[in-house]
Write a protein that holds these residues in place. Structure first.
Motif, PDB file in Angstrom:
ATOM      1  N   ILE A  16      28.488   0.846  29.560  1.00  0.00           N
ATOM      2  CA  ILE A  16      29.189   2.105  29.786  1.00  0.00           C
ATOM      3  C   ILE A  16      30.017   2.530  28.575  1.00  0.00           C
ATOM      4  O   ILE A  16      30.466   3.657  28.501  1.00  0.00           O
ATOM      5  CB  ILE A  16      30.090   2.053  31.047  1.00  0.00           C
ATOM      6  N   HIS A  17      30.222   1.626  27.634  1.00  0.00           N
ATOM      7  CA  HIS A  17      30.943   1.967  26.419  1.00  0.00           C
ATOM      8  C   HIS A  17      29.939   2.196  25.293  1.00  0.00           C
ATOM      9  O   HIS A  17      28.914   1.531  25.228  1.00  0.00           O
ATOM     10  CB  HIS A  17      31.911   0.844  26.032  1.00  0.00           C
ATOM     11  N   ARG A  18      30.241   3.170  24.437  1.00  0.00           N
ATOM     12  CA  ARG A  18      29.309   3.504  23.363  1.00  0.00           C
ATOM     13  C   ARG A  18      30.044   3.575  22.028  1.00  0.00           C
ATOM     14  O   ARG A  18      31.210   3.903  21.972  1.00  0.00           O
ATOM     15  CB  ARG A  18      28.666   4.865  23.649  1.00  0.00           C
TER      16      ARG A  18
ATOM     17  N   ASP B 181      50.663  -1.350  21.850  1.00  0.00           N
ATOM     18  CA  ASP B 181      51.638  -0.280  22.076  1.00  0.00           C
ATOM     19  C   ASP B 181      51.186   1.037  21.456  1.00  0.00           C
ATOM     20  O   ASP B 181      51.347   2.102  22.057  1.00  0.00           O
ATOM     21  CB  ASP B 181      53.004  -0.676  21.514  1.00  0.00           C
ATOM     22  N   THR B 182      50.613   0.986  20.258  1.00  0.00           N
ATOM     23  CA  THR B 182      50.158   2.212  19.588  1.00  0.00           C
ATOM     24  C   THR B 182      49.041   2.881  20.381  1.00  0.00           C
ATOM     25  O   THR B 182      49.090   4.086  20.645  1.00  0.00           O
ATOM     26  CB  THR B 182      49.679   1.907  18.153  1.00  0.00           C
ATOM     27  N   VAL B 183      48.047   2.104  20.780  1.00  0.00           N
ATOM     28  CA  VAL B 183      46.931   2.675  21.547  1.00  0.00           C
ATOM     29  C   VAL B 183      47.424   3.189  22.898  1.00  0.00           C
ATOM     30  O   VAL B 183      47.086   4.299  23.313  1.00  0.00           O
ATOM     31  CB  VAL B 183      45.790   1.645  21.702  1.00  0.00           C
ATOM     32  N   SER B 184      48.246   2.414  23.573  1.00  0.00           N
ATOM     33  CA  SER B 184      48.771   2.827  24.877  1.00  0.00           C
ATOM     34  C   SER B 184      49.575   4.122  24.763  1.00  0.00           C
ATOM     35  O   SER B 184      49.435   5.022  25.593  1.00  0.00           O
ATOM     36  CB  SER B 184      49.652   1.735  25.481  1.00  0.00           C
ATOM     37  N   ASP B 185      50.400   4.218  23.737  1.00  0.00           N
ATOM     38  CA  ASP B 185      51.209   5.414  23.531  1.00  0.00           C
ATOM     39  C   ASP B 185      50.332   6.638  23.266  1.00  0.00           C
ATOM     40  O   ASP B 185      50.560   7.714  23.826  1.00  0.00           O
ATOM     41  CB  ASP B 185      52.186   5.194  22.372  1.00  0.00           C
ATOM     42  N   LEU B 186      49.315   6.485  22.436  1.00  0.00           N
ATOM     43  CA  LEU B 186      48.408   7.605  22.152  1.00  0.00           C
ATOM     44  C   LEU B 186      47.673   8.052  23.414  1.00  0.00           C
ATOM     45  O   LEU B 186      47.511   9.253  23.658  1.00  0.00           O
ATOM     46  CB  LEU B 186      47.418   7.226  21.055  1.00  0.00           C
ATOM     47  N   LEU B 187      47.216   7.096  24.194  1.00  0.00           N
ATOM     48  CA  LEU B 187      46.537   7.437  25.443  1.00  0.00           C
ATOM     49  C   LEU B 187      47.473   8.196  26.372  1.00  0.00           C
ATOM     50  O   LEU B 187      47.091   9.216  26.973  1.00  0.00           O
ATOM     51  CB  LEU B 187      46.013   6.175  26.134  1.00  0.00           C
ATOM     52  N   ARG B 188      48.699   7.723  26.521  1.00  0.00           N
ATOM     53  CA  ARG B 188      49.676   8.368  27.402  1.00  0.00           C
ATOM     54  C   ARG B 188      49.998   9.780  26.947  1.00  0.00           C
ATOM     55  O   ARG B 188      50.135  10.692  27.758  1.00  0.00           O
ATOM     56  CB  ARG B 188      50.979   7.563  27.427  1.00  0.00           C
TER      57      ARG B 188
ATOM     58  N   PHE C 158      38.693   6.604  29.298  1.00  0.00           N
ATOM     59  CA  PHE C 158      39.114   5.301  28.779  1.00  0.00           C
ATOM     60  C   PHE C 158      38.727   4.177  29.729  1.00  0.00           C
ATOM     61  O   PHE C 158      38.080   3.221  29.332  1.00  0.00           O
ATOM     62  CB  PHE C 158      40.628   5.291  28.511  1.00  0.00           C
ATOM     63  N   LEU C 159      39.109   4.293  30.987  1.00  0.00           N
ATOM     64  CA  LEU C 159      38.788   3.246  31.957  1.00  0.00           C
ATOM     65  C   LEU C 159      37.348   3.317  32.445  1.00  0.00           C
ATOM     66  O   LEU C 159      36.841   2.358  33.010  1.00  0.00           O
ATOM     67  CB  LEU C 159      39.730   3.326  33.163  1.00  0.00           C
ATOM     68  N   LYS C 160      36.695   4.455  32.227  1.00  0.00           N
ATOM     69  CA  LYS C 160      35.318   4.686  32.703  1.00  0.00           C
ATOM     70  C   LYS C 160      35.258   4.567  34.229  1.00  0.00           C
ATOM     71  O   LYS C 160      34.319   4.051  34.794  1.00  0.00           O
ATOM     72  CB  LYS C 160      34.319   3.717  32.047  1.00  0.00           C
ATOM     73  N   ASP C 161      36.309   5.041  34.852  1.00  0.00           N
ATOM     74  CA  ASP C 161      36.430   5.040  36.310  1.00  0.00           C
ATOM     75  C   ASP C 161      36.668   6.484  36.737  1.00  0.00           C
ATOM     76  O   ASP C 161      37.803   6.940  36.785  1.00  0.00           O
ATOM     77  CB  ASP C 161      37.608   4.160  36.730  1.00  0.00           C
ATOM     78  N   PRO C 162      35.606   7.228  37.012  1.00  0.00           N
ATOM     79  CA  PRO C 162      35.752   8.656  37.284  1.00  0.00           C
ATOM     80  C   PRO C 162      36.551   8.971  38.550  1.00  0.00           C
ATOM     81  O   PRO C 162      37.013  10.074  38.720  1.00  0.00           O
ATOM     82  CB  PRO C 162      34.320   9.164  37.404  1.00  0.00           C
ATOM     83  N   GLU C 163      36.692   7.998  39.424  1.00  0.00           N
ATOM     84  CA  GLU C 163      37.457   8.227  40.649  1.00  0.00           C
ATOM     85  C   GLU C 163      38.636   7.263  40.677  1.00  0.00           C
ATOM     86  O   GLU C 163      38.513   6.133  41.137  1.00  0.00           O
ATOM     87  CB  GLU C 163      36.567   8.026  41.873  1.00  0.00           C
ATOM     88  N   PRO C 164      39.783   7.717  40.154  1.00  0.00           N
ATOM     89  CA  PRO C 164      40.936   6.818  40.122  1.00  0.00           C
ATOM     90  C   PRO C 164      41.322   6.370  41.524  1.00  0.00           C
ATOM     91  O   PRO C 164      41.236   7.134  42.476  1.00  0.00           O
ATOM     92  CB  PRO C 164      42.045   7.648  39.489  1.00  0.00           C
ATOM     93  N   HIS C 165      41.709   5.130  41.614  1.00  0.00           N
ATOM     94  CA  HIS C 165      42.133   4.579  42.898  1.00  0.00           C
ATOM     95  C   HIS C 165      43.618   4.842  43.058  1.00  0.00           C
ATOM     96  O   HIS C 165      44.426   4.334  42.291  1.00  0.00           O
ATOM     97  CB  HIS C 165      41.857   3.070  42.942  1.00  0.00           C
ATOM     98  N   HIS C 166      43.926   5.670  44.020  1.00  0.00           N
ATOM     99  CA  HIS C 166      45.334   5.969  44.273  1.00  0.00           C
ATOM    100  C   HIS C 166      45.885   4.944  45.242  1.00  0.00           C
ATOM    101  O   HIS C 166      45.336   4.731  46.315  1.00  0.00           O
ATOM    102  CB  HIS C 166      45.488   7.383  44.826  1.00  0.00           C
ATOM    103  N   HIS C 167      46.939   4.302  44.834  1.00  0.00           N
ATOM    104  CA  HIS C 167      47.548   3.276  45.662  1.00  0.00           C
ATOM    105  C   HIS C 167      48.638   3.907  46.515  1.00  0.00           C
ATOM    106  O   HIS C 167      49.318   4.832  46.088  1.00  0.00           O
ATOM    107  CB  HIS C 167      48.141   2.162  44.785  1.00  0.00           C
ATOM    108  N   ALA C 168      48.802   3.371  47.688  1.00  0.00           N
ATOM    109  CA  ALA C 168      49.873   3.842  48.568  1.00  0.00           C
ATOM    110  C   ALA C 168      51.214   3.512  47.923  1.00  0.00           C
ATOM    111  O   ALA C 168      51.361   2.497  47.255  1.00  0.00           O
ATOM    112  CB  ALA C 168      49.764   3.163  49.936  1.00  0.00           C
ATOM    113  N   PRO C 169      52.183   4.399  48.077  1.00  0.00           N
ATOM    114  CA  PRO C 169      53.492   4.127  47.496  1.00  0.00           C
ATOM    115  C   PRO C 169      54.084   2.827  48.043  1.00  0.00           C
ATOM    116  O   PRO C 169      53.877   2.488  49.205  1.00  0.00           O
ATOM    117  CB  PRO C 169      54.354   5.328  47.929  1.00  0.00           C
TER     118      PRO C 169
END
Length: 92
Positions: A3-5, A59-66, A78-89
């Motif tokens: 899935i990564h290219r 930290d650099t990569v994480s900051d750029l992504l954010r 980035f995660l290659k997960d098109p449907e993010p899993h939303h967690h209950a609060p």
């Protein structure tokens, strides 16, 4: 199925050099990052990095992504997960 290219580095025939113009700078950074993240290169360099260098890279990569990806883009691109899993609060 992978899935990564890393197609760009395999196909790019332009100049690799920094400071000429924005398109060349972007292409150069992409080539460097794809070459840097190659499994063989990573296997050689990671054990040689200090803990501080590892933290700096993470930290650099994480900051750029954010800063530059919306949550949906982060999950899809980035995660290659098109449907993010939303967690209950978490209840307090």
């Amino acid at each position: 199925m992978a899935i990564h290219r890393h197609d760009f580095v395999e196909e790019y025939t332009g100049l690799v050099g920094f400071g000429l113009d924005r398109p060349t700078d972007e292409a150069t950074v992409l080539v460097y990052l794809q070459k840097f993240s190659d499994d063989e290169c990573m296997a050689a360099i990671l054990p040689r990095l200090s803990q501080e260098e590892l933290a700096m890279l993470f930290d650099t990569v994480s900051d750029l992504l954010r800063r530059h990806l919306e949550e949906e883009e982060y999950h899809a691109k980035f995660l290659k997960d098109p449907e993010p899993h939303h967690h209950a609060p978490v209840e307090e």
